[in-house]
Design a protein around this motif. Structure first.
Motif, PDB file in Angstrom:
ATOM      1  N   GLU A   1       0.846  -1.199   0.000  1.00 28.96           N
ATOM      2  CA  GLU A   1       0.000   0.000   0.000  1.00 28.96           C
ATOM      3  C   GLU A   1       0.876   1.241   0.000  1.00 28.96           C
ATOM      4  OE1 GLU A   1      -4.253  -0.540   2.254  1.00 28.96           O
ATOM      5  OE2 GLU A   1      -2.500  -0.091   3.494  1.00 28.96           O
ATOM      6  N   ARG A   2       1.869   1.228   0.859  1.00 26.35           N
ATOM      7  CA  ARG A   2       2.730   2.395   1.014  1.00 26.35           C
ATOM      8  C   ARG A   2       3.625   2.600  -0.209  1.00 26.35           C
ATOM      9  NH1 ARG A   2       4.921   2.017   7.259  1.00 26.35           N
ATOM     10  NH2 ARG A   2       3.186   0.862   8.151  1.00 26.35           N
ATOM     11  N   PHE A   3       4.215   1.502  -0.686  1.00 23.76           N
ATOM     12  CA  PHE A   3       5.120   1.633  -1.816  1.00 23.76           C
ATOM     13  C   PHE A   3       4.397   2.062  -3.094  1.00 23.76           C
ATOM     14  CE2 PHE A   3       8.038  -1.522   0.447  1.00 23.76           C
ATOM     15  CZ  PHE A   3       8.908  -0.521   0.838  1.00 23.76           C
ATOM     16  N   LEU A   4       3.147   1.647  -3.247  1.00 24.97           N
ATOM     17  CA  LEU A   4       2.392   1.955  -4.456  1.00 24.97           C
ATOM     18  C   LEU A   4       1.530   3.212  -4.315  1.00 24.97           C
ATOM     19  CD1 LEU A   4       1.162  -1.653  -5.326  1.00 24.97           C
ATOM     20  CD2 LEU A   4       2.891  -0.363  -6.574  1.00 24.97           C
TER      21      LEU A   4
ATOM     22  N   ALA B   1      -1.157   3.274  -2.595  1.00 26.41           N
ATOM     23  CA  ALA B   1      -2.375   2.566  -2.949  1.00 26.41           C
ATOM     24  C   ALA B   1      -3.193   2.217  -1.711  1.00 26.41           C
ATOM     25  CB  ALA B   1      -2.044   1.294  -3.723  1.00 26.41           C
ATOM     26  N   ARG B   2      -4.385   1.749  -1.977  1.00 24.22           N
ATOM     27  CA  ARG B   2      -5.256   1.173  -0.953  1.00 24.22           C
ATOM     28  C   ARG B   2      -5.435  -0.281  -1.328  1.00 24.22           C
ATOM     29  NH1 ARG B   2      -8.073  -0.459   2.865  1.00 24.22           N
ATOM     30  NH2 ARG B   2      -9.998   0.436   3.615  1.00 24.22           N
ATOM     31  N   LEU B   3      -5.102  -1.205  -0.412  1.00 23.07           N
ATOM     32  CA  LEU B   3      -5.330  -2.631  -0.656  1.00 23.07           C
ATOM     33  C   LEU B   3      -6.710  -2.996  -0.142  1.00 23.07           C
ATOM     34  CD1 LEU B   3      -4.701  -5.545  -1.349  1.00 23.07           C
ATOM     35  CD2 LEU B   3      -3.377  -5.726   0.779  1.00 23.07           C
ATOM     36  N   ILE B   4      -7.554  -3.410  -1.064  1.00 19.14           N
ATOM     37  CA  ILE B   4      -8.911  -3.858  -0.713  1.00 19.14           C
ATOM     38  C   ILE B   4      -8.897  -5.379  -0.805  1.00 19.14           C
ATOM     39  CG2 ILE B   4     -11.353  -3.738  -1.323  1.00 19.14           C
ATOM     40  CD1 ILE B   4     -10.610  -1.037  -2.759  1.00 19.14           C
ATOM     41  N   ARG B   5      -8.968  -6.027   0.325  1.00 19.28           N
ATOM     42  CA  ARG B   5      -8.899  -7.492   0.354  1.00 19.28           C
ATOM     43  C   ARG B   5     -10.060  -8.030   1.168  1.00 19.28           C
ATOM     44  NH1 ARG B   5      -3.286 -10.287   1.648  1.00 19.28           N
ATOM     45  NH2 ARG B   5      -3.599  -9.545   3.783  1.00 19.28           N
ATOM     46  N   THR B   6     -10.863  -8.871   0.544  1.00 24.54           N
ATOM     47  CA  THR B   6     -12.085  -9.367   1.183  1.00 24.54           C
ATOM     48  C   THR B   6     -11.897 -10.714   1.860  1.00 24.54           C
ATOM     49  OG1 THR B   6     -12.856 -10.492  -0.832  1.00 24.54           O
ATOM     50  CG2 THR B   6     -13.455  -8.164  -0.564  1.00 24.54           C
TER      51      THR B   6
ATOM     52  N   ASP C   1      -4.414   5.531  -3.960  1.00 24.32           N
ATOM     53  CA  ASP C   1      -4.987   5.984  -2.687  1.00 24.32           C
ATOM     54  C   ASP C   1      -5.697   7.328  -2.768  1.00 24.32           C
ATOM     55  OD1 ASP C   1      -2.793   7.692  -2.859  1.00 24.32           O
ATOM     56  OD2 ASP C   1      -1.735   6.817  -1.146  1.00 24.32           O
ATOM     57  N   LYS C   2      -5.575   8.018  -3.899  1.00 20.00           N
ATOM     58  CA  LYS C   2      -6.306   9.278  -4.089  1.00 20.00           C
ATOM     59  C   LYS C   2      -7.498   9.107  -5.033  1.00 20.00           C
ATOM     60  CE  LYS C   2      -2.253  12.161  -3.180  1.00 20.00           C
ATOM     61  NZ  LYS C   2      -1.303  13.169  -3.722  1.00 20.00           N
TER      62      LYS C   2
END
Length: 220
Positions: free
Chosen positions: A179-182, A184-189, A206-207
């Motif tokens: 998440e931090r490196f990209l 990004a937001r990791l959406i994992r179900t 993440d934006k």
């Protein structure tokens, strides 16, 4: 073959011991080495260094080696600290991998993982690398972000066999460093450790509106 703790592993676990268990590094390293060797011999077949995912088993085996060597004082909280340190040491990468700004990140990521998924299947057809993950790359055809499934988690199999299920959530936390490196937001179900048939990964910038939509969603 005798497995030894790598310089990378020694660097970060040594730093953790110096910080939280000062004066015990030499003794804990000596105690951890035979545990690590045993765990690596008991690990599934990853294909060694030829498999780019094999380092995940190295780190997991090292964590449990130090967990046992320290009489469980180096526990799941240590992983959270190591994740923070890894990010701080390598956060320069984020200038190259920001999904909000770098359009090449998504196609490059898919190229690498599609190639690896094909390589895994080729080896498994030969009866090799049978313990490693299989991959489904973007099985739902999602246009936004990076999406894939990892199937047959060898880390969870190892954890179950050794009775460390209570620590598996911390092992899974390593995924969230991306998440931090990209940016990004990791959406994992689901994960296999939480009863799913696979572990799903959906990284969105993440934006993005999707990240905002899922801001209150708790990924497993």
């Amino acid at each position: 073959m005798e497995y030894k703790l790598s310089k990378f592993i020694k660097k970060y676990f040594g730093r953790y011991i110096d910080t939280y268990l000062p004066g015990e590094k030499e003794v804990l390293f000596e105690k951890a080495e035979p545990y690590f060797d045993r765990f690596m011999h008991e690990a599934p077949d990853f294909g060694g260094k030829d498999n780019m995912m094999a380092s995940n088993m190295d780190i997991t085996a090292a964590f449990f080696a130090f967990y046992e060597a320290s009489d469980h004082r180096i526990d799941g909280r240590a992983i959270l600290v190591l994740i923070d340190w890894l990010y701080e040491d390598y956060k320069w990468v984020t200038f190259l991998t920001d999904m909000n700004k770098r359009k090449y990140v998504k196609p490059l990521y898919y190229k690498i993982y599609r190639k690896h998924a094909k390589e895994v299947e080729e080896h498994k057809k030969k009866g090799e690398w049978m313990g490693t993950w299989s991959f489904q790359i973007n099985p739902d055809g999602r246009e936004e972000g990076i999406y894939y499934h990892m199937i047959g988690c060898p880390l969870y199999s190892f954890v179950k066999e050794h009775g460390y299920e209570n620590l598996m959530p911390y092992v899974c936390k390593f995924d969230f460093i991306f998440e931090r490196f990209l940016h990004a937001r990791l959406i994992r179900t689901q994960t296999e450790a939480t009863g799913g048939s696979y572990c799903d990964y959906w990284f969105v910038a993440d934006k993005s509106r999707t990240a905002e939509k899922y801001k209150d969603f708790k990924s497993v």
